[in-house]
Design an enzyme around this catalytic site. Structure first.
Site, PDB file in Angstrom:
ATOM      1  N   TYR A  37      14.048  31.755   4.698  1.00 17.08           N
ATOM      2  CA  TYR A  37      13.285  33.218   4.938  1.00 17.08           C
ATOM      3  C   TYR A  37      13.356  32.946   6.789  1.00 17.08           C
ATOM      4  O   TYR A  37      13.314  32.328   7.751  1.00 17.08           O
ATOM      5  CB  TYR A  37      12.246  31.621   4.892  1.00 17.08           C
ATOM      6  CG  TYR A  37      12.139  31.858   3.394  1.00 17.08           C
ATOM      7  CD1 TYR A  37      11.405  33.519   2.740  1.00 17.08           C
ATOM      8  CD2 TYR A  37      11.482  30.804   2.666  1.00 17.08           C
ATOM      9  CE1 TYR A  37      10.899  32.880   1.023  1.00 17.08           C
ATOM     10  CE2 TYR A  37      11.016  30.072   1.415  1.00 17.08           C
ATOM     11  CZ  TYR A  37      10.785  31.464   0.882  1.00 17.08           C
ATOM     12  OH  TYR A  37      10.878  31.352  -0.292  1.00 17.08           O
ATOM     13  N   LYS A  83       0.646  -1.153  -0.220  1.00 16.87           N
ATOM     14  CA  LYS A  83       0.033   0.243   0.052  1.00 16.87           C
ATOM     15  C   LYS A  83       1.151   1.294   0.160  1.00 16.87           C
ATOM     16  O   LYS A  83       1.967   1.214   0.378  1.00 16.87           O
ATOM     17  CB  LYS A  83      -1.125   0.105   1.275  1.00 16.87           C
ATOM     18  CG  LYS A  83      -0.194  -0.284   2.731  1.00 16.87           C
ATOM     19  CD  LYS A  83      -0.837  -0.320   3.839  1.00 16.87           C
ATOM     20  CE  LYS A  83      -0.007  -0.486   4.864  1.00 16.87           C
ATOM     21  NZ  LYS A  83      -0.777  -0.922   6.022  1.00 16.87           N
TER      22      LYS A  83
HETATM   23  C1  LIG Z   1       0.194  -1.685   7.140  1.00 20.77           C
HETATM   24  C2  LIG Z   1      -1.054  -2.950   7.456  1.00 20.77           C
HETATM   25  C3  LIG Z   1       0.355  -3.957   8.260  1.00 20.77           C
HETATM   26  C4  LIG Z   1       1.455  -4.019   7.903  1.00 20.77           C
HETATM   27  O1  LIG Z   1       2.171  -3.335   8.786  1.00 20.77           O
HETATM   28  P1  LIG Z   1       4.095  -3.334   9.111  1.00 20.77           P
HETATM   29  O2  LIG Z   1       4.235  -2.774  10.581  1.00 20.77           O
HETATM   30  O3  LIG Z   1       4.074  -1.972   8.235  1.00 20.77           O
HETATM   31  O4  LIG Z   1       4.136  -4.993   9.008  1.00 20.77           O
HETATM   32  C5  LIG Z   1      -0.366  -5.228   8.244  1.00 20.77           C
HETATM   33  N1  LIG Z   1      -1.668  -5.480   8.203  1.00 20.77           N
HETATM   34  C6  LIG Z   1      -2.313  -4.536   7.890  1.00 20.77           C
HETATM   35  C7  LIG Z   1      -3.778  -4.874   8.076  1.00 20.77           C
HETATM   36  C8  LIG Z   1      -1.574  -3.332   8.020  1.00 20.77           C
HETATM   37  O5  LIG Z   1      -3.549  -2.249   7.481  1.00 20.77           O
END
Ligand SMILES: *Cc1c(COP(=O)(O)O)cnc(C)c1O
Length: 820
Positions: free
Chosen positions: A715, A490
């Site tokens: 700035y 993601k």
């Molecule tokens: C993002 C996510 C993960 C992965 O988590 P990490 O801490 O990056 O390993 C696992 N399960 C769900 C539902 C997530 O949204």
């Protein structure tokens, strides 16, 4: 291969037993990876097996691709798809591969040169090969093929006509070298150096030294440098004088090689024991390169080259960018930049690499002359390789490469040299193509890469695909053999760029991918990704798209369930769905008291096929929340079992994220969901050293200024320079994802290994750093994070988490992928 192996001979070499006799033929090619099968003719597939990998599962796939003879160490359960195959059973397939290599080595009449040591092996090998190419038709192992598997595979590439072969030997623990020695049987060994760390799986430096020196056990000559005192001392105490070839900065050795450093180039003065002198000129002035070059000179002299012959080759040495990289090209092309490879083996490796990339409209190869003798043969073999890898178009650069004219099917166009190509180049000729650019340094193919590369501003995020694979396998090792891995890609794969990363994940055999939104999933499908993909938060409007792209939605509420059920009403086929159980996160998902109602709904909608049920832990990284996490896991087990009890097929259950894999290994269920760990951050802090950083964010120094006392920078006059000093302006700002909280000394960057703190406020597209007293010039690169600057520390210095820094990198920052 040097000697083809008829079946009876093969059986005696590997001590194998035929368990299924089908076709038989003389083996002249070895394959171990089904993805790299091109020519199946006369090939033997060796099913290697490791703790988490067993190629015996790929026999049918190999058969499908035309392989008819197999070496296995475990009988497949089902041979119905292998009708005409010959199956040979051995105790260990790895051992068998090594036995075949040792057999080939014994029949090689040329000399074998091998390299050991901690640093510089690959570069000395590459350079030595370039120098030897001036005089000898020879072979070198591809890239860093130096392991228990890599060495045997590289030996298979040696051909009858080669006069010399250069092979690299790498070991990571005691006893491996003895084994490599029996396979390589080197005549000449170069011991580069020992390195300082005693890591690498050895108890002590002296143990490491002793192990590495075993490579030279039966060698005629060992080359080493006197200044590496431990190495010199050990070799001189354990080997006969007649076998040692020593070089040094000072006299009294076989080759005295002193350096006169100049700005852009250096002179190396050779004084031989007979007092003959020769001065070499090289285009390097850094210590490491000058040492590597002197190893090369000592070896080339020992192999019978004269100083003028060596000097001729030295003129063409360039710093090696060893990495093959993938770059965004113009007109939606993808470039594979391998502009240092200069032999057939290199071409083979890069064509194989090309084969593993996402398909594009055409495969295009831009290739220069090989710098080897024995031309017609080499080009015939190259033509063969190019055909096997189904290259659609070849741009051939150089004079000798015109040998390819004899192969009409190749669809080749010829150019005299790189300048000729560039003059005649029309960028419109390339569109949505996968373009491999490979050839000898001398041709400066990097000029072509520069033309074809999509130009963005000076900031790039480099992703190391090997490190990614390393991290994946690290987590895989923490799991039971049957636990599946879903990788969370993601948010553009945590900022890394999802298509290339997903492609790599297919290669390392991840089981599932997950994205947040439907369009992220569609993007992956449009880029040729075929793994199953779960979508965490699909909107009902996107159901038709989900369905046509075979994406699998997470369902977390009754209203969503109803809408999906309605959408699927008139469909003939089913859709895979995933159920999110809320056991304490309180974000999305069904609560425990809703399970009964959920079951009722699912029974009425048989075409909503439950592929998995999962929950998410709120504090898996923190021992503080151990009890809470355990309660979540218990609740999840209850809910999942209750749901499963009414389903026709048992779905996959999963609960653990990266931290969970480390802290709750007993709760792996059927699958885990790997996220941040893959990207090199071990959030529990327990196994941090085992992971590799996969990304480096770099930018360039646009301008340098020297400021008088009392100046201010940026700035609101926030950057104060009461005593004056020097600043550098970097081409990165908060719009690129460089957090504004790094302003005013909170953050720092590394320029040429030196720490430069941020001065003043980070601007939208630029940032100023204080380089007073540092050595920096305009155009130098600055590392924002990567090796030397840990993401975790950086994040905590501004009170955030690595996840945020990773995902904040703007899409305008160019992503470059490379593979070592
Ligand atoms: C993002 C996510 C993960 C992965 O988590 P990490 O801490 O990056 O390993 C696992 N399960 C769900 C539902 C997530 O949204």
């Amino acid at each position: 291969m040097i000697k083809p192996l008829p079946q009876p001979l093969l059986l005696s070499v590997v001590e194998g037993k035929v368990i299924l006799q089908g076709e038989t033929f003389d083996i002249d090619h070895i394959v171990t990876d089904t993805r790299k099968i091109t020519a199946s003719h006369n090939s033997l597939f060796i099913a290697l097996a490791g703790p988490h990998y067993n190629a015996v599962h790929y026999l049918a796939e190999a058969y499908e691709k035309g392989i008819r003879m197999f070496l296995i160490q475990e009988e497949p359960t089902d041979t119905s798809s292998l009708k005409e195959a010959t199956l040979i059973l051995v105790k260990s397939t790895l051992k068998a591969l090594q036995q075949i290599a040792a057999y080939q080595r014994r029949h090689f009449k040329g000399r074998v040169i091998s390299l050991t040591g901690s640093n510089g092996k690959t570069i000395v090998k590459e350079w030595l090969s370039q120098i030897l190419g001036e005089k000898y038709f020879h072979y070198k192992s591809p890239k860093s093929f130096n392991s228990q598997v890599g060495v045997p595979l590289s030996i298979m590439g040696i051909k009858e006509g080669h006069k010399l072969a250069i092979l690299e030997a790498g070991i990571s623990k005691p006893e491996e070298m003895e084994n490599l020695e029996t396979i390589i049987k080197p005549n000449l060994v170069i011991f580069t150096n020992l390195g300082s760390a005693h890591a690498e799986g050895f108890e002590s430096k002296s143990q490491k030294l002793k192990e590495k020196a075993k490579l030279a056990k039966n060698a005629d000559f060992i080359i080493y440098r006197k200044e590496h005192a431990e190495v010199a001392h050990f070799l001189e105490g354990n080997f006969a004088d007649a076998n040692l070839i020593c070089w040094s900065d000072s006299v009294g050795v076989d080759y005295c090689l002193t350096v006169k450093q100049q700005d852009e180039q250096s002179k190396i003065v050779l004084l031989q024991p007979n007092l003959q002198m020769f001065t070499f000129t090289v285009l390097f002035s850094d210590q490491a390169s000058l040492e590597n070059i002197r190893h090369v000179i000592a070896a080339a002299l020992s192999l019978g080259m004269t100083p003028p012959e060596i000097q001729k080759g030295l003129q063409n040495l360039r710093p090696l960018d060893m990495r093959m990289s993938i770059k965004q090209g113009i007109n939606d092309c993808t470039l594979i930049d391998d502009t240092y490879s200069n032999d057939l083996e290199g071409l083979k490796v890069s064509l194989e690499f090309m084969q593993l990339q996402r398909p594009k409209r055409r495969r295009v190869l831009i290739l220069s002359d090989f710098l080897q003798t024995n031309q017609a043969d080499t080009y015939a073999a190259a033509a063969d390789l190019i055909q096997q890898h189904r290259v659609d178009k070849v741009y051939a650069i150089g004079e000798r490469i015109t040998h390819l004219r004899d192969y009409e099917d190749l669809n080749c166009i010829f150019f005299k040299d790189t300048g000729d190509f560039l003059e005649n180049l029309s960028l419109e000729d390339f569109r949505q193509d996968l373009i491999l650019i490979t050839g000898a340094r001398k041709f400066q193919l990097e000029r072509i890469v520069h033309q074809l590369e999509q130009k963005v501003h000076g900031t790039s995020l480099e992703i190391n695909l090997n490190a990614l694979a390393h991290n994946f396998h690290y987590y895989k090792r923490q799991l039971h053999p049957h636990t599946k891995v879903m990788v969370m890609v993601k948010a553009f794969a945590y900022g890394g760029g999802s298509a290339e990363i997903a492609n790599m994940l297919e290669q390392v055999k991840a089981d599932y991918l997950a994205v947040a939104y439907t369009d992220e999933g569609i993007y992956l499908r449009n880029h040729g990704i075929t793994l199953p993909i779960m979508v965490l938060n699909p909107s009902p409007e996107s159901f038709p798209l989900l369905f046509t792209h075979q994406l699998e939605p997470v369902v977390y509420s009754f209203s969503m369930l109803q809408q999906l059920g309605a959408f699927m009403e008139d469909k003939e086929s089913a859709i895979n769905i995933h159920l999110d159980c809320d056991t304490g996160m309180h974000r999305l998902g069904f609560m425990e008291n809703e399970v009964e109602q959920l079951n009722g709904f699912l029974m009425q909608h048989p075409n909503l096929s439950v592929a998995s049920i999962y929950t998410h832990l709120v504090g898996a990284d923190d021992d503080h929340f151990k009890t809470f996490s355990q309660n979540q896991l218990d609740t999840f087990s209850r809910m999942a079992e209750q749901i499963c009890s009414t389903l026709p097929d048992r779905p996959l259950l999963h609960a653990l994220n990266s931290a969970g894999i480390i802290n709750f290994p007993q709760s792996q269920f059927d699958m885990v969901r790997l996220g941040i760990g893959l990207y090199g951050v071990e959030v529990t802090g327990k196994h941090e050293p085992q992971l590799l950083a996969i990304s480096t964010l770099r930018t360039t120094v646009s301008q340098i200024k020297t400021l008088p006392e009392g100046s201010t920078v940026g700035y609101s006059r926030k950057g104060q320079m009461p005593n004056g000093g020097k600043i550098a302006t970097l081409a990165i700002g908060y719009a690129d994802g460089y957090d504004r909280r790094f302003s005013n000394g909170k953050g720092h960057v590394l320029i040429n290994g030196q720490k430069a703190p941020v001065i003043g406020n980070v601007c939208m597209d630029m940032t100023m750093v204080d380089i007073t007293g540092l050595e920096v010039k305009e155009g130098d690169q600055a590392v924002i994070y990567g090796e030397g600057i840990s993401l975790k520390e950086l994040a905590s210095s501004i009170g955030t988490i690595p996840y945020e820094l990773l995902t904040n990198i703007s899409s305008r920052v160019r992503r470059v992928y490379y593979s070592e």
